[in-house]
Design a protein around this motif. Sequence first.
Motif, PDB file in Angstrom:
ATOM      1  N   VAL A 276       0.833  -1.204   0.000  1.00 10.29           N
ATOM      2  CA  VAL A 276       0.000   0.000   0.000  1.00 10.29           C
ATOM      3  C   VAL A 276       0.867   1.253   0.000  1.00 10.29           C
ATOM      4  CG1 VAL A 276      -1.609   1.361   1.387  1.00 10.29           C
ATOM      5  CG2 VAL A 276      -2.021  -1.074   1.038  1.00 10.29           C
ATOM      6  N   LEU A 277       1.850   1.293   0.878  1.00 10.96           N
ATOM      7  CA  LEU A 277       2.695   2.488   0.969  1.00 10.96           C
ATOM      8  C   LEU A 277       3.512   2.710  -0.304  1.00 10.96           C
ATOM      9  CD1 LEU A 277       3.995   2.220   4.646  1.00 10.96           C
ATOM     10  CD2 LEU A 277       2.133   3.640   3.763  1.00 10.96           C
ATOM     11  N   ALA A 278       3.837   1.612  -1.008  1.00  6.73           N
ATOM     12  CA  ALA A 278       4.629   1.725  -2.230  1.00  6.73           C
ATOM     13  C   ALA A 278       3.811   2.171  -3.431  1.00  6.73           C
ATOM     14  CB  ALA A 278       5.301   0.386  -2.532  1.00  6.73           C
ATOM     15  N   ASP A 279       2.490   2.087  -3.347  1.00 10.78           N
ATOM     16  CA  ASP A 279       1.599   2.447  -4.457  1.00 10.78           C
ATOM     17  C   ASP A 279       0.864   3.732  -4.100  1.00 10.78           C
ATOM     18  OD1 ASP A 279      -0.332   2.721  -6.410  1.00 10.78           O
ATOM     19  OD2 ASP A 279      -1.000   0.630  -6.319  1.00 10.78           O
ATOM     20  N   GLU A 280       1.298   4.836  -4.640  1.00 11.25           N
ATOM     21  CA  GLU A 280       0.717   6.129  -4.290  1.00 11.25           C
ATOM     22  C   GLU A 280      -0.738   6.257  -4.705  1.00 11.25           C
ATOM     23  OE1 GLU A 280       3.173   9.229  -5.797  1.00 11.25           O
ATOM     24  OE2 GLU A 280       4.865   8.774  -4.443  1.00 11.25           O
ATOM     25  N   THR A 281      -1.176   5.445  -5.662  1.00  5.90           N
ATOM     26  CA  THR A 281      -2.574   5.517  -6.110  1.00  5.90           C
ATOM     27  C   THR A 281      -3.509   4.718  -5.205  1.00  5.90           C
ATOM     28  OG1 THR A 281      -2.479   3.579  -7.575  1.00  5.90           O
ATOM     29  CG2 THR A 281      -1.748   5.690  -8.486  1.00  5.90           C
ATOM     30  N   SER A 282      -2.949   3.947  -4.265  1.00  2.00           N
ATOM     31  CA  SER A 282      -3.768   3.053  -3.435  1.00  2.00           C
ATOM     32  C   SER A 282      -4.343   3.743  -2.214  1.00  2.00           C
ATOM     33  CB  SER A 282      -2.938   1.852  -2.975  1.00  2.00           C
ATOM     34  OG  SER A 282      -1.986   2.261  -1.993  1.00  2.00           O
ATOM     35  N   HIS A 283      -3.801   4.921  -1.873  1.00  2.00           N
ATOM     36  CA  HIS A 283      -4.170   5.523  -0.597  1.00  2.00           C
ATOM     37  C   HIS A 283      -3.987   7.035  -0.635  1.00  2.00           C
ATOM     38  CE1 HIS A 283       0.218   5.226  -0.368  1.00  2.00           C
ATOM     39  NE2 HIS A 283       0.168   6.207   0.517  1.00  2.00           N
ATOM     40  N   GLU A 284      -4.532   7.677   0.383  1.00  2.00           N
ATOM     41  CA  GLU A 284      -4.249   9.086   0.620  1.00  2.00           C
ATOM     42  C   GLU A 284      -4.239   9.321   2.128  1.00  2.00           C
ATOM     43  OE1 GLU A 284      -7.228  11.718  -0.903  1.00  2.00           O
ATOM     44  OE2 GLU A 284      -8.899  10.651   0.039  1.00  2.00           O
ATOM     45  N   TRP A 285      -3.547  10.376   2.541  1.00  3.90           N
ATOM     46  CA  TRP A 285      -3.505  10.764   3.943  1.00  3.90           C
ATOM     47  C   TRP A 285      -4.544  11.841   4.167  1.00  3.90           C
ATOM     48  CZ3 TRP A 285      -0.809   7.680   6.990  1.00  3.90           C
ATOM     49  CH2 TRP A 285       0.243   6.938   6.437  1.00  3.90           C
ATOM     50  N   VAL A 286      -5.414  11.647   5.156  1.00  6.44           N
ATOM     51  CA  VAL A 286      -6.510  12.582   5.384  1.00  6.44           C
ATOM     52  C   VAL A 286      -6.556  12.993   6.849  1.00  6.44           C
ATOM     53  CG1 VAL A 286      -7.891  11.658   3.475  1.00  6.44           C
ATOM     54  CG2 VAL A 286      -8.201  10.748   5.786  1.00  6.44           C
ATOM     55  N   GLU A 287      -7.118  14.172   7.088  1.00  5.15           N
ATOM     56  CA  GLU A 287      -7.365  14.687   8.435  1.00  5.15           C
ATOM     57  C   GLU A 287      -8.800  15.178   8.493  1.00  5.15           C
ATOM     58  OE1 GLU A 287      -4.508  17.795   8.863  1.00  5.15           O
ATOM     59  OE2 GLU A 287      -2.780  16.438   9.043  1.00  5.15           O
ATOM     60  N   PHE A 288      -9.361  15.224   9.703  1.00  8.96           N
ATOM     61  CA  PHE A 288     -10.731  15.685   9.889  1.00  8.96           C
ATOM     62  C   PHE A 288     -10.736  16.808  10.917  1.00  8.96           C
ATOM     63  CE2 PHE A 288     -10.963  11.192   8.701  1.00  8.96           C
ATOM     64  CZ  PHE A 288     -11.798  11.254   7.590  1.00  8.96           C
TER      65      PHE A 288
END
Length: 307
Positions: A276-288
Amino acid sequence: MKQRTLAKTVTATGVGLHSGERVSLTLHPAPVHYGIAFRRNDLSGEQGEIVKLHPNLINDTRLSSTVVTESGIRIGTIEHIMSALAAYGVDNILIELNAPEIPIMDGSSLPFIFLLQDAGVVEQNAPKKFLKILKPMEIQQADKWVKFEPHDGFKVALTIEFDHPVFNQSSPRFEIDFAGQNYIEEIARARTFGFMQEVEMMRQHGLGLGGNLTNAIVIDDVDILNPDGLRYPDEFVRHKILDAIGDLYIVGHPIIGAFEGYKSGHAINNALLRAVLADETSHEWVEFADDEDTPNAFFGVNTLAVA
């Protein structure tokens, strides 16, 4: 939702499951954006320095998740305390110990839950960061597989398979959705388990030296040896979920997504995190900025101390 740390320093002692060594464990509060870190205070010089946890540091997965750094620092069996930290959403903490392994305690994460409750968990003045899964990701290894799928919350499902009569007495699958189920009630008390016939092999490899009936479920050829039996009818698969939650929290942040595994273990769980960390398209970092926008799954264990 804001980042969290401890209100005060707390200490516990125990025995390492695999090393058999007596361990003194101390949990320290840490500032915002610090992350989760370890320090071996029995080592000096470079090896006594602080180790910031990252999935790429899990370099030994024989029966546990163990940090092994390039300089040879080992911090073993971290999955149970990591599972408890995930339950409380602790973002920033320094974990100090005087041995190469986190103590096994009673084989579950409940003693670590009690330790966190004793310390008190407090909010900090910075937004919490979440790892949000954007697309399906799967890892297969022989007959095992694990996967992430997008999900507005956090849920975990696991299926185990063992060719032994004890495992035929309970369901091999368990699923928990933290939007409506509670970690402490459903997962925290589930203990690690092992087979008598594997003990000699494990000890030849320097593993399982501290294991006994007080800190593990032990199974012989036909039955469970623990006189008090199981804590849950399906304690085995629930413990595997406890492990998986801890393994996934090695990323250092709550995960917004659904995890499922079949015959999963520490190695394949870590491989999925790395993928997951190696694939930038698999995730995003979010805050609320507003708690109302935070998925309900992250309020299940929400007893905060007064700062």
